[in-house]
Write a protein that holds these residues in place. Sequence first.
Motif, PDB file in Angstrom:
ATOM      1  N   VAL A  43       0.973  -1.174   0.001  1.00 46.23           N
ATOM      2  CA  VAL A  43       0.039  -0.020  -0.180  1.00 46.23           C
ATOM      3  C   VAL A  43       0.865   1.161  -0.045  1.00 46.23           C
ATOM      4  N   GLU A  44       0.362   2.206  -0.904  1.00 45.65           N
ATOM      5  CA  GLU A  44       1.155   3.389  -0.853  1.00 45.65           C
ATOM      6  C   GLU A  44       0.250   4.515  -0.199  1.00 45.65           C
ATOM      7  N   ILE A  45       0.832   5.339   0.826  1.00 42.23           N
ATOM      8  CA  ILE A  45       0.160   6.439   1.666  1.00 42.23           C
ATOM      9  C   ILE A  45       0.382   7.590   0.929  1.00 42.23           C
ATOM     10  N   GLU A  46      -0.763   8.753   0.533  1.00 42.42           N
ATOM     11  CA  GLU A  46      -0.346   9.754   0.141  1.00 42.42           C
ATOM     12  C   GLU A  46      -0.857  10.914   1.006  1.00 42.42           C
ATOM     13  N   ASN A  47      -0.423  11.753   1.495  1.00 43.66           N
ATOM     14  CA  ASN A  47      -0.715  12.934   2.313  1.00 43.66           C
ATOM     15  C   ASN A  47      -1.255  12.203   3.639  1.00 43.66           C
ATOM     16  N   PRO A  48      -0.384  11.395   4.222  1.00 39.87           N
ATOM     17  CA  PRO A  48      -0.976  10.667   5.572  1.00 39.87           C
ATOM     18  C   PRO A  48      -1.298  11.711   6.755  1.00 39.87           C
ATOM     19  N   ASP A  49      -0.825  13.180   6.727  1.00 40.47           N
ATOM     20  CA  ASP A  49      -1.137  14.038   7.665  1.00 40.47           C
ATOM     21  C   ASP A  49      -2.839  14.141   7.880  1.00 40.47           C
ATOM     22  N   TYR A  50      -3.454  14.082   6.476  1.00 36.04           N
ATOM     23  CA  TYR A  50      -4.889  14.229   6.259  1.00 36.04           C
ATOM     24  C   TYR A  50      -5.787  13.066   6.658  1.00 36.04           C
ATOM     25  N   LEU A  51      -4.960  12.244   7.161  1.00 36.61           N
ATOM     26  CA  LEU A  51      -5.824  10.580   7.652  1.00 36.61           C
ATOM     27  C   LEU A  51      -5.668  10.421   9.039  1.00 36.61           C
ATOM     28  N   LYS A  52      -5.014  11.224   9.773  1.00 37.28           N
ATOM     29  CA  LYS A  52      -4.856  11.040  11.283  1.00 37.28           C
ATOM     30  C   LYS A  52      -6.067  11.070  12.024  1.00 37.28           C
ATOM     31  N   ASN A  53      -7.203  11.825  11.741  1.00 37.97           N
ATOM     32  CA  ASN A  53      -8.278  11.822  12.440  1.00 37.97           C
ATOM     33  C   ASN A  53      -9.437  11.169  11.694  1.00 37.97           C
ATOM     34  N   VAL A  54      -9.425  10.234  10.728  1.00 35.30           N
ATOM     35  CA  VAL A  54     -10.564   9.643   9.936  1.00 35.30           C
ATOM     36  C   VAL A  54     -11.100   8.572  10.936  1.00 35.30           C
ATOM     37  N   LYS A  55     -12.323   8.959  11.518  1.00 40.61           N
ATOM     38  CA  LYS A  55     -13.023   8.281  12.406  1.00 40.61           C
ATOM     39  C   LYS A  55     -14.554   7.892  11.888  1.00 40.61           C
ATOM     40  N   ARG A  56     -14.982   8.699  10.836  1.00 46.84           N
ATOM     41  CA  ARG A  56     -16.282   8.667  10.464  1.00 46.84           C
ATOM     42  C   ARG A  56     -16.214   8.728   8.956  1.00 46.84           C
ATOM     43  N   VAL A  57     -16.796   8.025   8.094  1.00 45.72           N
ATOM     44  CA  VAL A  57     -16.562   8.402   6.646  1.00 45.72           C
ATOM     45  C   VAL A  57     -18.200   8.324   6.027  1.00 45.72           C
ATOM     46  N   ALA A 345      -9.062  -8.931   2.605  1.00 40.17           N
ATOM     47  CA  ALA A 345      -7.473  -8.729   3.021  1.00 40.17           C
ATOM     48  C   ALA A 345      -7.092  -7.574   2.167  1.00 40.17           C
ATOM     49  N   VAL A 346      -7.332  -7.188   1.237  1.00 40.55           N
ATOM     50  CA  VAL A 346      -7.338  -5.741   0.483  1.00 40.55           C
ATOM     51  C   VAL A 346      -7.720  -4.587   1.385  1.00 40.55           C
ATOM     52  N   ALA A 347      -8.990  -4.854   1.813  1.00 40.58           N
ATOM     53  CA  ALA A 347      -9.629  -3.825   2.611  1.00 40.58           C
ATOM     54  C   ALA A 347      -9.016  -3.688   4.049  1.00 40.58           C
ATOM     55  N   ARG A 348      -8.466  -4.974   4.351  1.00 44.54           N
ATOM     56  CA  ARG A 348      -7.698  -4.612   5.681  1.00 44.54           C
ATOM     57  C   ARG A 348      -6.391  -4.011   5.659  1.00 44.54           C
ATOM     58  N   MET A 349      -5.784  -4.372   4.622  1.00 42.98           N
ATOM     59  CA  MET A 349      -4.356  -3.511   4.293  1.00 42.98           C
ATOM     60  C   MET A 349      -4.680  -2.066   4.349  1.00 42.98           C
ATOM     61  N   PHE A 350      -5.482  -1.597   3.560  1.00 45.27           N
ATOM     62  CA  PHE A 350      -6.022  -0.286   3.557  1.00 45.27           C
ATOM     63  C   PHE A 350      -6.157   0.465   5.043  1.00 45.27           C
ATOM     64  N   LEU A 351      -6.881  -0.345   5.493  1.00 39.51           N
ATOM     65  CA  LEU A 351      -7.336   0.206   6.905  1.00 39.51           C
ATOM     66  C   LEU A 351      -6.086  -0.057   8.129  1.00 39.51           C
ATOM     67  N   ALA A 352      -5.232  -1.199   7.634  1.00 40.30           N
ATOM     68  CA  ALA A 352      -4.023  -1.148   8.673  1.00 40.30           C
ATOM     69  C   ALA A 352      -3.064   0.104   8.343  1.00 40.30           C
ATOM     70  N   SER A 353      -3.001   0.543   7.002  1.00 40.74           N
ATOM     71  CA  SER A 353      -2.291   1.996   6.521  1.00 40.74           C
ATOM     72  C   SER A 353      -2.977   2.918   7.365  1.00 40.74           C
ATOM     73  N   LEU A 354      -4.240   3.138   7.325  1.00 42.66           N
ATOM     74  CA  LEU A 354      -4.801   4.302   8.022  1.00 42.66           C
ATOM     75  C   LEU A 354      -4.568   4.074   9.495  1.00 42.66           C
ATOM     76  N   ALA A 355      -4.727   3.131  10.178  1.00 47.65           N
ATOM     77  CA  ALA A 355      -4.279   3.009  11.637  1.00 47.65           C
ATOM     78  C   ALA A 355      -2.710   3.459  12.091  1.00 47.65           C
ATOM     79  N   SER A 356      -1.911   3.146  10.753  1.00 52.05           N
ATOM     80  CA  SER A 356      -0.611   3.207  11.088  1.00 52.05           C
ATOM     81  C   SER A 356      -0.260   4.781  11.064  1.00 52.05           C
ATOM     82  N   VAL A 357      -1.078   5.746  10.490  1.00 53.16           N
ATOM     83  CA  VAL A 357      -0.671   7.039  10.477  1.00 53.16           C
ATOM     84  C   VAL A 357      -1.270   7.720  11.628  1.00 53.16           C
ATOM     85  N   ALA A 358      -2.287   7.186  12.094  1.00 53.04           N
ATOM     86  CA  ALA A 358      -2.940   7.730  13.378  1.00 53.04           C
ATOM     87  C   ALA A 358      -2.483   7.851  14.471  1.00 53.04           C
ATOM     88  N   LYS A 359      -1.230   6.782  14.560  1.00 51.44           N
ATOM     89  CA  LYS A 359      -0.501   6.525  16.078  1.00 51.44           C
ATOM     90  C   LYS A 359       0.424   7.927  16.170  1.00 51.44           C
TER      91      LYS A 359
END
Length: 359
Positions: A43-57, A345-359
């Motif tokens: 997974v490639e992450i672009e502009n991770p700073d804008y993903l830090k507070n995603v709790k609702r979509v 499994a693809v969805a879980r990879m994306f969400l693992a990436s999302l969780a990684s930038v929220a730390k």
Amino acid sequence: MSPRKSIHVFAAILALSSPAFAGDTPEIFDPQAPAAAMAAKYVEIENPDYLKNVKRVVIPSFMVEYVTEAKASAELTGIALAVGGASSALIRMKGAQPEQFQAVTDRLYEQTVAELARAGIEVVPQAQLKASATFQEIAAKGEKAPREEEAKGGKGVYHTAVDLPLYFMNEQAFIQKLFSKPKDDIYLTFGTKFGSGFSTAQIPMLEEKLAKEFDAAVLKVRITFLGGTAQREHSIWTGGSATAQGAASFAPSATRYAFINGNGDKARLSLKSTVNTGHLGELVNVTSTASKAVDVARNTLTVASRLGAAFGMRGVDLGYGSEVEYEWRVEPGSFEQVIQNYHPAVARMFLASLASVAK
């Protein structure tokens, strides 16, 4: 040594001493592997700073393309340019029924919502979304699916989940990057990419408004499903070739989650490598005997011409393009099962990436 003898000697050296250089075949994806570890690889992450507070979509766009005719090509490089040109392969999917595509698309949406909930991210219900005047304005600017598209990467059909509108965005322009060349979106035509800037010009502003209205990040999902992966082979004497592997795959770049917040800030998670399931179907070479004979003749004439030119002999450079046709034959039941088994499994990879930038 005479020019004619020189040609024969040089040709013999090429034929005997030059191995075929095969391109990398995507490795088989393991859906049971830890999502975080696989995400780092795929997974490639672009502009991770804008993903830090995603709790609702809120999801106004969920589209899946099924590439029913995939194209693959290979070009010779280096010394091989002396004797070759581009080769191509066409892979047609046979067996999957068009009516399956919509059912699978709706199922992938359900899986996505379930994985988001499992990751602690709330999803605005579709009933609330479709009651929104802002969304209705977006929907009016889109179009009804399905839609066929024939682009550089092949021919496919786009479906949308749960009766959402189909509207495209220019992936290259979504996030502007300085000092780097944007990736080519080979599954959309230039007309679609260029035209989307006019027909949907107001949608980005409406998406920002939608994000504010629901106090949520807008999430736009695009999944591109391939019926095979290309393997390039380069041979100095026989020329380039493009072969293929009949395996269900999720395409890089064109499989992504795009996010937009209420301030118009944009981020994206996308596959940077092909997710190759290694499953599903049989790949059959259906190239006609006549086509094979023409390719052999053209290749032989091209080699002779270019070697002759190298030794000062006059000749006509005919060029060549070796074209191979395949059928990827699948069972309808297996088609659905493999996509639905691997997509979470693809969805879980994306969400693992999302969780990684929220730390």
